[in-house]
Design a protein around this motif. Sequence first.
Motif, PDB file in Angstrom:
ATOM      1  N   HIS A 123       0.837  -1.209   0.000  1.00  0.00           N
ATOM      2  CA  HIS A 123       0.000   0.000   0.000  1.00  0.00           C
ATOM      3  C   HIS A 123       0.871   1.258   0.000  1.00  0.00           C
ATOM      4  CE1 HIS A 123      -2.854   3.057   1.209  1.00  0.00           C
ATOM      5  NE2 HIS A 123      -2.100   3.318   2.246  1.00  0.00           N
ATOM      6  N   GLU A 124       1.869   1.320   0.870  1.00  0.00           N
ATOM      7  CA  GLU A 124       2.714   2.514   0.940  1.00  0.00           C
ATOM      8  C   GLU A 124       3.451   2.741  -0.381  1.00  0.00           C
ATOM      9  OE1 GLU A 124       3.733   2.683   5.728  1.00  0.00           O
ATOM     10  OE2 GLU A 124       5.151   1.731   4.346  1.00  0.00           O
ATOM     11  N   GLN A 125       3.902   1.660  -1.007  1.00  0.00           N
ATOM     12  CA  GLN A 125       4.616   1.800  -2.275  1.00  0.00           C
ATOM     13  C   GLN A 125       3.683   2.316  -3.367  1.00  0.00           C
ATOM     14  OE1 GLN A 125       7.802   1.617  -2.859  1.00  0.00           O
ATOM     15  NE2 GLN A 125       7.524   2.104  -5.025  1.00  0.00           N
ATOM     16  N   GLY A 131       3.128   9.855  -6.573  1.00  0.00           N
ATOM     17  CA  GLY A 131       3.810  11.141  -6.486  1.00  0.00           C
ATOM     18  C   GLY A 131       4.062  11.625  -5.077  1.00  0.00           C
ATOM     19  N   PHE A 132       3.780  10.791  -4.054  1.00  0.00           N
ATOM     20  CA  PHE A 132       4.003  11.168  -2.663  1.00  0.00           C
ATOM     21  C   PHE A 132       5.176  10.335  -2.129  1.00  0.00           C
ATOM     22  CE2 PHE A 132       0.218  13.664  -2.503  1.00  0.00           C
ATOM     23  CZ  PHE A 132      -0.674  13.012  -3.352  1.00  0.00           C
ATOM     24  N   ALA A 133       6.370  10.780  -2.437  1.00  0.00           N
ATOM     25  CA  ALA A 133       7.567   9.985  -2.186  1.00  0.00           C
ATOM     26  C   ALA A 133       7.785   9.692  -0.707  1.00  0.00           C
ATOM     27  CB  ALA A 133       8.792  10.713  -2.757  1.00  0.00           C
ATOM     28  N   ASP A 134       7.342  10.588   0.176  1.00  0.00           N
ATOM     29  CA  ASP A 134       7.585  10.402   1.618  1.00  0.00           C
ATOM     30  C   ASP A 134       6.409   9.769   2.323  1.00  0.00           C
ATOM     31  OD1 ASP A 134       9.207  13.628   1.627  1.00  0.00           O
ATOM     32  OD2 ASP A 134      10.070  11.626   1.326  1.00  0.00           O
ATOM     33  N   TYR A 135       5.444   9.257   1.592  1.00  0.00           N
ATOM     34  CA  TYR A 135       4.224   8.732   2.217  1.00  0.00           C
ATOM     35  C   TYR A 135       4.533   7.487   3.058  1.00  0.00           C
ATOM     36  CZ  TYR A 135      -0.241   6.392   2.782  1.00  0.00           C
ATOM     37  OH  TYR A 135      -1.335   5.762   3.303  1.00  0.00           O
TER      38      TYR A 135
END
Length: 654
Positions: A123-125, A131-135
Amino acid sequence: MPFSAPRPFSWKQANVVVPTLIALLLALVGVSQGLHRLTQEKEQDQALDFAYRSAEMHFQIGERFKAYRQVLRGARALFAASERVSRSEWKAYARELRLDTEFPGIQGVGFALSVAAAHQGAHEQAVREEGFADYRISPPGERAEYAPIVYLEPFDWRNRRAFGYDMLSEPVRRTAMLRTRSLGLATLSGKVRLVQETETDPQAGVLLYLPVFRNGTSPATPAQREEAFVGWVYSPIRMKDLITGTLGNTPDRIRLRIFDGESRTAEALLFDSHPELAQVGRFQATYVLELDGRTWTLAFESTPAFSMGKTVDTVEATSVVLIGALIVLLTASFAGARQRALDLDRIGASLRASEARYSTLVNLSRDGIAAVDGGLRFTFVNPRLAELLGHPADALLGRRLDSLWPAPDEPRSRTLIRRLHRGEGATYEQELIGARGAAVTTQISDAPLLGRNGALLSVIVTVTDISERKESEQRIRYLATHDALTGLANRTMFLELMDASLRLTSRRGTRLAVFFLDLDGFKAVNDRLGHHAGDQLLVATARRIRACLRASDHLARQGGDEFLALIHDVAGADEAVAVARKIHQSLEEPFDLPEGRALISVSIGIALFPVDGTDIDTLTRQADSAMYQAKAGGRNGIRLAGEPVPPEAPQQGS
């Protein structure tokens, strides 16, 4: 200088002094009574004004939450209408809502996804690839299930603080989220501090949740809801913003405190319009508001500003005293009588002016307003209520309020009377029977007025006709379950009907067939004649298919040029194929549209219950697969799930 004895008190002096003293005494008594009467009238005016304003604010807050609930239902409908709602679609939906102007108090409209621990990394990947690299899900830690916030609009600096926050990690939120998933109903959380809050102007917050189930279904049992569950649509609400947006700047004359639950502790306090006030207000009212699984206690108190301008006028009181003194000095013998007459005339004028003012307000009100006694008998009815019920006002006086209910309900009547004697107001929906027996759907707000000894003096009742609003709600429910173009049931409604039919068919031991129909050549007609002609063709097609079915069968528009049909009580595959061929023959006839003639055909996939499946997903999937096989075989065909349809036998004589 020789001593002179005082002159004796003459009879003439006595005639002046004694009447003057009597007149002065009478004047003082009259002034005192007049001021007391004026004070009483002012107090009654204030009590009525306070009760009306408190009931109105209570009603407005309840209505505002109904609007918020509709926002979340619309968000859930977005998921039902699409297999996957993209981030851009969610943003467009939130933008069209115009939250900042139409729904003040809502911090945003969001969606939290249910993520199992085993899927956390994937999910995080996936979100990072958007486009949310730090998510990442926060707060960190191992849990069996996560509920990260993946969509939250408007996506401003405040709401970005909540992006990725796992709401299941916090007990208050978790309780509300598990409840809404288990029951399938909207649920309001207890008091929380929103993740969006900063140290500047912090506010208490609550969250309103609604569950989202796969394919827009409405599972009937907790186990089914758990299996079909996808996530939560929700709205974070800042309490001060909510009340300011609902009531405007809270009037300085009334203090409003809102508590989560029935306890009036500092920990339960959600909102206080005047936290600087320590003393208890002269007028008080308490309402209990039931909101989606939570109970709010609304405590109203008058502030010192409430009585400003409503006490007896100093100039008026001074004038009464001066006039009395002047008349005593000038007229002596009849000063008291004249003073009493002036006092009574002034009091009467004040009473008439007060009665005229409130009579005008009540008589011109768009809502029905009445006063009832402790036995629920009408003592006053305004013209609007008489018009609403179709009764003359005189015919309602002395009649009990509960006699207008559709059916006698003594236990409920006794409960209502006990609540009013406790001084507890409430707002509730109630059907009332008019003069001609017609039922009128109303919303009733009652506000009991208690004396200083706690006895019930009277009850102010406000009656609002909500029939049109109820019809609008029914229209909204219709649009949510039907296709706007053809008037057929939509996929959501069809699946609900299919679920009921499967249960009934299982009990009876009969069979049914599920048809998946896709029009052949529709796009060509749409491109050649235009979208309006395409819409007319879909309407005409639905009418022809409907004519080929029985009244007990169901037909729905899946979307685009696809339809679903449910055929009850079929003997077997041959009977189902016969119905499909009847549809084929009907649709092969040309369609004469205003824009020109159109020719189409149809590919039909058929799944039989219980041969090809015993549940909704299996049967619809089998019918869908059979339809695609029919298309792959050259279109304009019929295909049974798992086997081809034998060619139709030639008719005799052909």
